[in-house]
Design a protein around this motif. Structure first.
Motif, PDB file in Angstrom:
ATOM      1  N   ALA A 163       0.821  -1.204   0.000  1.00 34.16           N
ATOM      2  CA  ALA A 163       0.000   0.000   0.000  1.00 34.16           C
ATOM      3  C   ALA A 163       0.854   1.253   0.000  1.00 34.16           C
ATOM      4  CB  ALA A 163      -0.921  -0.001   1.220  1.00 34.16           C
ATOM      5  N   CYS A 164       2.022   1.194   0.597  1.00 38.26           N
ATOM      6  CA  CYS A 164       2.873   2.375   0.742  1.00 38.26           C
ATOM      7  C   CYS A 164       4.068   2.282  -0.188  1.00 38.26           C
ATOM      8  CB  CYS A 164       3.317   2.529   2.196  1.00 38.26           C
ATOM      9  SG  CYS A 164       1.940   2.843   3.300  1.00 38.26           S
ATOM     10  N   TRP A 165       3.787   2.352  -1.489  1.00 41.21           N
ATOM     11  CA  TRP A 165       4.848   2.247  -2.474  1.00 41.21           C
ATOM     12  C   TRP A 165       5.704   3.513  -2.468  1.00 41.21           C
ATOM     13  CZ3 TRP A 165      -0.253   3.068  -3.356  1.00 41.21           C
ATOM     14  CH2 TRP A 165      -0.587   4.287  -3.951  1.00 41.21           C
ATOM     15  N   THR A 166       6.837   3.455  -3.118  1.00 41.56           N
ATOM     16  CA  THR A 166       7.758   4.587  -3.176  1.00 41.56           C
ATOM     17  C   THR A 166       7.322   5.506  -4.309  1.00 41.56           C
ATOM     18  OG1 THR A 166       9.516   3.138  -2.386  1.00 41.56           O
ATOM     19  CG2 THR A 166      10.183   5.248  -3.314  1.00 41.56           C
ATOM     20  N   VAL A 167       6.566   6.531  -3.988  1.00 39.56           N
ATOM     21  CA  VAL A 167       6.001   7.398  -5.021  1.00 39.56           C
ATOM     22  C   VAL A 167       7.060   8.309  -5.643  1.00 39.56           C
ATOM     23  CG1 VAL A 167       3.744   7.358  -3.928  1.00 39.56           C
ATOM     24  CG2 VAL A 167       5.324   9.213  -3.383  1.00 39.56           C
ATOM     25  N   TRP A 168       8.113   8.642  -4.897  1.00 36.67           N
ATOM     26  CA  TRP A 168       9.147   9.549  -5.404  1.00 36.67           C
ATOM     27  C   TRP A 168      10.267   8.752  -6.083  1.00 36.67           C
ATOM     28  CZ3 TRP A 168       6.819  13.966  -4.956  1.00 36.67           C
ATOM     29  CH2 TRP A 168       6.056  14.258  -3.836  1.00 36.67           C
ATOM     30  N   SER A 169      10.772   9.270  -7.184  1.00 35.62           N
ATOM     31  CA  SER A 169      11.936   8.647  -7.808  1.00 35.62           C
ATOM     32  C   SER A 169      13.140   8.789  -6.888  1.00 35.62           C
ATOM     33  CB  SER A 169      12.221   9.308  -9.162  1.00 35.62           C
ATOM     34  OG  SER A 169      12.526  10.686  -8.992  1.00 35.62           O
ATOM     35  N   ASP A 180      15.981  10.111  -7.226  1.00 35.00           N
ATOM     36  CA  ASP A 180      16.570  11.463  -7.197  1.00 35.00           C
ATOM     37  C   ASP A 180      15.561  12.512  -6.745  1.00 35.00           C
ATOM     38  OD1 ASP A 180      14.892  11.657  -9.361  1.00 35.00           O
ATOM     39  OD2 ASP A 180      16.456  12.113 -10.831  1.00 35.00           O
ATOM     40  N   GLU A 181      14.348  12.072  -6.419  1.00 37.59           N
ATOM     41  CA  GLU A 181      13.264  12.919  -5.903  1.00 37.59           C
ATOM     42  C   GLU A 181      12.808  13.989  -6.894  1.00 37.59           C
ATOM     43  OE1 GLU A 181      14.715  14.250  -2.017  1.00 37.59           O
ATOM     44  OE2 GLU A 181      13.633  12.560  -1.137  1.00 37.59           O
ATOM     45  N   GLU A 182      13.118  13.791  -8.174  1.00 39.75           N
ATOM     46  CA  GLU A 182      12.732  14.758  -9.203  1.00 39.75           C
ATOM     47  C   GLU A 182      11.382  14.423  -9.839  1.00 39.75           C
ATOM     48  OE1 GLU A 182      13.932  17.550 -10.449  1.00 39.75           O
ATOM     49  OE2 GLU A 182      15.863  17.722  -9.426  1.00 39.75           O
ATOM     50  N   TYR A 183      10.899  13.170  -9.649  1.00 43.29           N
ATOM     51  CA  TYR A 183       9.657  12.737 -10.276  1.00 43.29           C
ATOM     52  C   TYR A 183       8.758  12.064  -9.243  1.00 43.29           C
ATOM     53  CZ  TYR A 183      11.942  13.581 -14.766  1.00 43.29           C
ATOM     54  OH  TYR A 183      12.579  14.172 -15.817  1.00 43.29           O
ATOM     55  N   VAL A 184       7.456  12.070  -9.551  1.00 38.71           N
ATOM     56  CA  VAL A 184       6.482  11.352  -8.745  1.00 38.71           C
ATOM     57  C   VAL A 184       5.697  10.430  -9.665  1.00 38.71           C
ATOM     58  CG1 VAL A 184       4.742  13.184  -8.965  1.00 38.71           C
ATOM     59  CG2 VAL A 184       4.616  11.565  -7.046  1.00 38.71           C
ATOM     60  N   ALA A 185       5.417   9.225  -9.215  1.00 44.01           N
ATOM     61  CA  ALA A 185       4.634   8.249  -9.984  1.00 44.01           C
ATOM     62  C   ALA A 185       3.543   7.684  -9.086  1.00 44.01           C
ATOM     63  CB  ALA A 185       5.529   7.130 -10.512  1.00 44.01           C
ATOM     64  N   LEU A 186       2.300   7.813  -9.544  1.00 47.50           N
ATOM     65  CA  LEU A 186       1.153   7.356  -8.764  1.00 47.50           C
ATOM     66  C   LEU A 186       0.325   6.383  -9.590  1.00 47.50           C
ATOM     67  CD1 LEU A 186      -0.071  10.802  -7.391  1.00 47.50           C
ATOM     68  CD2 LEU A 186       1.428   9.170  -6.242  1.00 47.50           C
ATOM     69  N   PRO A 187       0.013   5.201  -9.050  1.00 48.09           N
ATOM     70  CA  PRO A 187      -0.924   4.323  -9.766  1.00 48.09           C
ATOM     71  C   PRO A 187      -2.275   5.011  -9.910  1.00 48.09           C
ATOM     72  CG  PRO A 187       0.227   3.130  -8.033  1.00 48.09           C
ATOM     73  CD  PRO A 187       0.523   4.581  -7.824  1.00 48.09           C
ATOM     74  N   ARG A 188      -2.854   4.967 -11.115  1.00 51.29           N
ATOM     75  CA  ARG A 188      -4.156   5.604 -11.342  1.00 51.29           C
ATOM     76  C   ARG A 188      -5.265   4.680 -10.865  1.00 51.29           C
ATOM     77  NH1 ARG A 188      -3.695   8.130 -17.311  1.00 51.29           N
ATOM     78  NH2 ARG A 188      -5.324   9.488 -16.535  1.00 51.29           N
ATOM     79  N   ASP A 189      -5.199   3.470 -11.216  1.00 52.73           N
ATOM     80  CA  ASP A 189      -5.833   2.327 -10.573  1.00 52.73           C
ATOM     81  C   ASP A 189      -5.215   1.120 -11.246  1.00 52.73           C
ATOM     82  OD1 ASP A 189      -7.217   1.448 -12.838  1.00 52.73           O
ATOM     83  OD2 ASP A 189      -9.180   2.046 -12.134  1.00 52.73           O
ATOM     84  N   GLY A 190      -5.556  -0.070 -10.811  1.00 47.85           N
ATOM     85  CA  GLY A 190      -4.842  -1.234 -11.315  1.00 47.85           C
ATOM     86  C   GLY A 190      -4.889  -1.404 -12.820  1.00 47.85           C
TER      87      GLY A 190
END
Length: 208
Positions: free
Chosen positions: A94-100, A102-112
């Motif tokens: 549930a608590c995936w690593t949303v930040w890359s 280098d902390e320059e990008y964010v990635a969020l699942p939209r849904d499965g």
């Protein structure tokens, strides 16, 4: 979740116990599961959802409902809601690593079924929004939207998002370079699969 007082009535009245239970259930459906901090930009990604069981194991399965990105120390942020909640097994899922890294990008699942929303941190909207982020990637089966299930795996290097899709009881690994927008997979070409972002097709480079 909408609380219906009709369903809580006992012999024509609402009891305090059932009302408190309903309020607790509503709160539990959108509880803070964890926060992921971006130290470089002083941001926090708060992941909300609920535990859904089963089998009495409180760590067995969580459902993520939304993510709110905010400045550390501030209550208001940019909200990213999911079209449908995501079932994640275990708190780590549930608590995936949303930040890359280098902390320059964010990635969020939209849904499965809809892949991932992606954005440079510097380009995040500054007001609350349910709109998708500036980039996305989703794999499809025979060009059908919402046709394969996506699972977050992690990051490689500073800005390569790792995930796999499930099809016919198989897991196909993919890597998406969020900086150069290049999608690769180490397996041999699977011609029934393709990929898209918000507005166009994304070429899959197979065998890499």
């Amino acid at each position: 979740m909408i609380c219906s007082f009709t369903s809580l009535r006992t012999r024509g009245r609402v009891t305090l116990g059932t009302l408190l239970l309903a309020v607790a259930q509503i709160a539990a459906a959108d509880s803070l599961l964890c926060s992921k901090v971006n130290s470089r930009f002083a941001l926090s990604a708060d992941i909300f959802g609920e535990w859904v069981g089963p089998d009495g194991d409180e760590k067995s399965q969580y459902r993520v409902s939304r993510v709110e990105i905010r400045k550390a120390g501030f209550s208001n942020g940019v909200e990213q809601r999911f079209v449908e909640p995501i079932a994640s097994f275990g708190m780590t899922g549930a608590c995936w690593t949303v930040w890359s890294p280098d902390e320059e990008y964010v990635a969020l699942p939209r849904d499965g079924f809809e892949g991932f929303s992606i954005s440079p941190v510097r380009s995040l909207p500054t007001t609350s929004s349910n709109k998708p982020l500036s980039d996305s990637v989703a794999v499809r089966y025979r060009q059908r939207p919402r046709s394969v299930w996506h699972n977050f795996r992690g990051w490689s290097g500073d800005h390569t998002l790792l995930f796999y899709v499930e099809i016919d009881n198989s897991r196909i690994p993919f890597a998406y370079d969020v900086k150069h927008k290049a999608l690769t997979s180490p397996v041999a070409p699977i011609l029934v699969l393709d990929a898209v972002n918000e507005s166009a097709a994304v070429m899959i480079i197979w065998g890499r």
